[in-house]
Design a protein around this motif. Structure first.
Motif, PDB file in Angstrom:
ATOM      1  N   ILE A 286      99.970 -16.182 -28.674  1.00  0.00           N
ATOM      2  CA  ILE A 286      98.820 -16.470 -27.827  1.00  0.00           C
ATOM      3  C   ILE A 286      99.047 -15.870 -26.447  1.00  0.00           C
ATOM      4  O   ILE A 286      98.135 -15.322 -25.826  1.00  0.00           O
ATOM      5  CB  ILE A 286      98.588 -17.989 -27.729  1.00  0.00           C
ATOM      6  N   LYS A 305      99.105 -18.523 -32.634  1.00  0.00           N
ATOM      7  CA  LYS A 305      97.823 -18.730 -33.291  1.00  0.00           C
ATOM      8  C   LYS A 305      98.046 -18.525 -34.780  1.00  0.00           C
ATOM      9  O   LYS A 305      98.519 -17.470 -35.212  1.00  0.00           O
ATOM     10  CB  LYS A 305      96.767 -17.762 -32.773  1.00  0.00           C
ATOM     11  N   SER A 311      91.370 -22.071 -38.108  1.00  0.00           N
ATOM     12  CA  SER A 311      91.715 -22.494 -36.753  1.00  0.00           C
ATOM     13  C   SER A 311      93.128 -23.054 -36.738  1.00  0.00           C
ATOM     14  O   SER A 311      93.698 -23.375 -37.783  1.00  0.00           O
ATOM     15  CB  SER A 311      90.734 -23.554 -36.227  1.00  0.00           C
ATOM     16  N   GLU A 313      96.701 -23.794 -33.687  1.00  0.00           N
ATOM     17  CA  GLU A 313      97.790 -23.233 -32.888  1.00  0.00           C
ATOM     18  C   GLU A 313      99.011 -24.142 -33.019  1.00  0.00           C
ATOM     19  O   GLU A 313      98.878 -25.344 -33.240  1.00  0.00           O
ATOM     20  CB  GLU A 313      97.406 -23.130 -31.405  1.00  0.00           C
TER      21      GLU A 313
END
Length: 325
Positions: A286, A305, A311, A313
């Motif tokens: 990231i 990420k 989605s 992290e």
């Protein structure tokens, strides 16, 4: 530890600082072939190179050398700080060319592409000219380290022909937290994380029904002499069928381990940055990930990420522990 004079710390524009560094005598010739007036640099290695050598660096991949133009590209302050910390070609070559064999001739400015490629790959990717005890050779290299570690264990998953697995230290992986993880049950997930290095895998506890779990758990892995990336995967625990994948990422250990080996005993230094893994299009970072000495220990904060998922992290802290600790 800085290898340049305090004059370079005066507040200036980013490009001014870089150009001042370029004016140092050692930096007015290409680090690899000696061609005058280099206009390119490897931001993560910390050397200035000519156009022809920059093409070879680019072919090594950004995980080894991130090439930027001094005049055409935009540089971040962190990238320039990293160049300044190394100090340029003189100090970098004192490390990467410390053990060039007697009689070996470096390529000159008129060298062929093949001669440049062979030398630059040997110098930075295979690290053939470093002090043998500092060499860090990833799994995808055919080069074998010349000085074995004093720490060896048998691996039941290796054939007798492969012999012993040689380790050079330990890696402490602190899994801090995950954020915005993917839903794999009706409304939530029961996530846990695995980290794999070679034949070793360690995993965290399961966090029930939590898409933003906080672990703060430390996992320990041995680092073999021939290592690859640290593989991270997030799973949703499923007690009925196989666990569902919630994303994955790879962590390049070379920036951390190369920096740690180059500096040696971290306990003799104050707090400082010694290396960096740079964010690029072909990794999961990231943000750029600095390698620091903190309280006599080599540490690296990593924000990732997750890939192959909608989605998520994950945030980690790595700590290198050489065998003598």
């Amino acid at each position: 530890m800085s290898h340049f004079s305090g004059d370079f710390r005066r507040p200036e524009s980013a490009k001014s600082r870089l150009k001042d560094l370029l004016l140092q005598k050692d930096n007015q010739l290409c680090a690899d072939c000696g061609a005058p007036d280099p206009k390119w640099a490897s931001a993560n290695i910390g050397v200035f190179v000519c156009l022809k050598c920059s093409g070879v660096h680019r072919n090594l991949g950004t995980h080894i050398s991130k090439v930027l133009s001094i005049t055409l590209d935009e540089w971040t302050d962190d990238e320039i700080d990293a160049m300044m910390e190394v100090g340029g070609n003189g100090f970098a070559n004192s490390i990467y060319e410390a053990f060039i064999p007697d009689g070996y001739t470096k390529p000159g400015p008129s060298a062929s592409h093949e001669e440049r490629s062979k030398f630059i790959k040997s110098k930075y990717e295979l690290q053939e000219f470093l002090k043998p005890s500092l060499r860090i050779i990833p799994n995808n290299s055919s080069k074998t380290p010349e000085e074995p570690s004093c720490f060896q264990v048998n691996s039941s998953k290796k054939s007798p022909q492969e012999g012993m697995v040689e380790f050079m230290g330990l890696l402490k992986v602190k899994v801090i937290k995950g954020t915005n993880l993917a839903v794999r049950d009706m409304k939530s997930s029961d996530p846990f994380i695995t980290v794999t290095l070679g034949q070793q895998t360690a995993k965290t506890t399961v966090k029930k029904k939590n898409l933003n779990p906080v672990w703060n758990e430390e996992l320990m892995l041995s680092v073999p002499q021939e290592y690859g990336p640290l593989e991270l995967k997030v799973f949703d625990l499923d007690t009925v069928s196989s666990n569902d994948l919630m994303g994955e990422a790879e962590i390049d250990l070379q920036p951390m381990l190369t920096s740690a080996m180059a500096f040696g005993d971290a306990e003799i230094y104050g707090d400082m940055q010694i290396g960096k893994w740079l964010k690029s299009d072909d990794n999961a970072l990231i943000d750029d990930s600095a390698v620091n000495i903190v309280d006599g220990k080599v540490k690296q904060e990593v924000s990732l990420k997750l890939g192959n998922v909608e989605s998520g992290e994950v945030y980690l802290e790595l700590e290198w522990m050489p065998l003598d600790q």
